[in-house]
Design a protein around this motif. Structure first.
Motif, short mmCIF file in Angstrom:
data_model
loop_
_atom_site.label_atom_id
_atom_site.label_comp_id
_atom_site.label_asym_id
_atom_site.label_seq_id
_atom_site.Cartn_x
_atom_site.Cartn_y
_atom_site.Cartn_z
N TRP A 129 0.85 -1.20 0.00
CA TRP A 129 0.00 0.00 0.00
C TRP A 129 0.88 1.25 0.00
N THR A 130 1.85 1.27 0.92
CA THR A 130 2.76 2.42 1.01
C THR A 130 3.59 2.57 -0.25
N ALA A 131 4.16 1.48 -0.71
CA ALA A 131 5.02 1.53 -1.90
C ALA A 131 4.24 2.02 -3.12
N MET A 132 3.04 1.49 -3.32
CA MET A 132 2.26 1.91 -4.48
C MET A 132 1.97 3.40 -4.46
N ALA A 133 1.65 3.92 -3.29
CA ALA A 133 1.30 5.34 -3.19
C ALA A 133 2.46 6.23 -3.59
N SER A 174 -7.17 -6.83 -4.05
CA SER A 174 -8.20 -5.79 -4.02
C SER A 174 -7.60 -4.41 -4.19
N ILE A 175 -6.52 -4.11 -3.46
CA ILE A 175 -5.96 -2.76 -3.60
C ILE A 175 -5.26 -2.58 -4.95
N THR A 176 -4.79 -3.67 -5.52
CA THR A 176 -4.22 -3.61 -6.88
C THR A 176 -5.30 -3.16 -7.86
N GLU A 177 -6.47 -3.77 -7.77
CA GLU A 177 -7.57 -3.41 -8.66
C GLU A 177 -8.06 -1.99 -8.38
N SER A 178 -8.15 -1.63 -7.11
CA SER A 178 -8.60 -0.27 -6.77
C SER A 178 -7.61 0.78 -7.28
N ALA A 179 -6.33 0.50 -7.14
CA ALA A 179 -5.31 1.43 -7.62
C ALA A 179 -5.39 1.59 -9.13
N TRP A 183 -5.91 5.36 -10.61
CA TRP A 183 -4.82 6.07 -11.29
C TRP A 183 -4.79 5.89 -12.80
N GLY A 184 -5.77 5.15 -13.33
CA GLY A 184 -5.74 4.86 -14.76
C GLY A 184 -5.72 6.11 -15.64
N ARG A 185 -6.55 7.08 -15.33
CA ARG A 185 -6.62 8.29 -16.15
C ARG A 185 -5.40 9.19 -15.98
N GLN A 186 -4.57 8.85 -15.00
CA GLN A 186 -3.32 9.61 -14.80
C GLN A 186 -2.12 8.89 -15.41
N GLY A 187 -2.40 7.84 -16.17
CA GLY A 187 -1.35 7.16 -16.91
C GLY A 187 -0.60 6.09 -16.15
N VAL A 188 -1.12 5.67 -14.99
CA VAL A 188 -0.45 4.65 -14.20
C VAL A 188 -1.26 3.35 -14.27
N ARG A 189 -0.64 2.32 -14.82
CA ARG A 189 -1.27 0.99 -14.85
C ARG A 189 -0.83 0.20 -13.63
N VAL A 190 -1.74 -0.59 -13.07
CA VAL A 190 -1.42 -1.39 -11.88
C VAL A 190 -1.98 -2.80 -12.08
N ASN A 191 -1.12 -3.78 -12.01
CA ASN A 191 -1.51 -5.18 -12.17
C ASN A 191 -0.86 -6.04 -11.10
N GLY A 192 -1.33 -7.26 -10.98
CA GLY A 192 -0.72 -8.23 -10.07
C GLY A 192 -0.39 -9.51 -10.80
N ILE A 193 0.53 -10.26 -10.25
CA ILE A 193 0.77 -11.62 -10.72
C ILE A 193 0.54 -12.56 -9.55
N THR A 248 -4.59 -3.28 -17.32
CA THR A 248 -4.52 -2.75 -15.96
C THR A 248 -5.66 -3.34 -15.14
N GLY A 249 -5.43 -3.49 -13.85
CA GLY A 249 -6.43 -4.09 -12.97
C GLY A 249 -6.51 -5.60 -13.07
N ALA A 250 -5.51 -6.23 -13.69
CA ALA A 250 -5.52 -7.68 -13.86
C ALA A 250 -4.68 -8.36 -12.77
N ILE A 251 -5.10 -9.54 -12.37
CA ILE A 251 -4.30 -10.41 -11.51
C ILE A 251 -4.00 -11.64 -12.37
N VAL A 252 -2.78 -11.73 -12.85
CA VAL A 252 -2.42 -12.74 -13.85
C VAL A 252 -1.87 -14.01 -13.18
#
Length: 260
Positions: A129-133, A174-179, A183-193, A248-252
């Motif tokens: 959570w901290t690192a992503m922010a 959950s926080i991966t998907e929320s992030a 942040w999608g419209r600000q150009g930041v993609r967030v995914n999980g594996i 973005t928003g994927a858990i692969v």
């Protein structure tokens, strides 16, 4: 594919600055080597400075660009300082692989200690959570970027042998998907594996206290074996790369079909 197969780099991450946590061993160390071969400047973070420096020296000897920063995932100030160091070194951040984790003592829910739950929350959830922010803040200033979080097959379904670990990995999903949505419209993609059994020191430690777990894992995996760390890192590399520009928003899953 295994680590014994020579796969030629294609410049997948050329020109990118990528921050990697948990980079001193396992998937993180494999990612450090792979991302650098694919053209990224890598900043490696972990508590073990000596080990990080050996990996940095190896990457540089291979012609890559690498730096190391000491970071403690239990210390939020340490996480923020590590990301600030990336900005000092390179002026920007294009990709982040939040891979650092800790595993609980195996055992059912009713014998899992409060200390184990607290450790799982601190390292496997709050640290991400901290690192992503802070990563996303730096990325937004540079026009965007991509974050990948290491979850687990244990966060996709019941995990009776590692209940606190599985719970925090599911929360991480959950926080991966929320992030990703935030942040999608600000150009930041967030995914999980979500790796399954992987040939790392963590898996060896689990085998030591639960003999036969690797054999049972292989039997439950359609591909019949554990993943090599590089195989997991390959998926993270693609998600950070521009080849995954619409993902973005994927858990692969990276589990050899074990979660299918």
């Amino acid at each position: 594919m295994t680590d014994n197969i020579d796969i030629s780099p294609i410049g997948l991450l050329t020109g990118k600055v990528v921050f990697i946590t948990g980079a001193s061993r396992g998937i993180g160390a494999a990612a450090a080597r792979l991302f650098a071969r694919e053209g990224a400047a890598v900043v490696l973070a972990a508590r073990s400075t000596d080990t990080l420096q050996r990996i940095v020296a190896e990457v540089r000897a291979d012609g890559g660009d690498a730096e190391a920063v000491t970071m403690d995932l239990t210390d939020q100030a340490s996480i923020r300082a590590a990301v600030e160091r990336v900005e000092e070194l390179y002026g920007r951040l294009d990709g982040a692989f939040n891979n650092g984790a800790t595993v609980q003592r195996p055992g059912p829910l009713d014998t899992t200690s409060d200390e184990d739950v607290e450790a799982q929350f601190t390292v496997n959830f709050r640290a991400h959570w901290t690192a992503m922010a802070v990563e996303a803040e730096l990325m937004r200033r540079g026009g965007g970027g991509a974050i990948v979080n290491t979850s687990s097959i244990g966060g996709r379904r019941a995990n009776p042998a590692l209940p606190a670990y599985g719970a925090m990995k599911r929360a991480l999903n959950s926080i991966t998907e929320s992030a990703a949505v935030t942040w999608g419209r600000q150009g930041v993609r967030v995914n999980g594996i979500a790796p399954g059994g992987t040939a790392t020191e963590m898996m060896d430690a689990w085998e030591a206290v639960s003999p036969g777990i690797i054999e049972r894992n292989n039997a439950a995996t359609p591909l019949g074996r554990m993943a090599e760390p590089r195989e997991v890192a390959e998926v993270a590399a693609w998600l950070i790369s521009d080849r995954a520009s619409m993902v973005t928003g994927a858990i692969v899953p990276v589990d050899g079909g074990a979660g299918a």
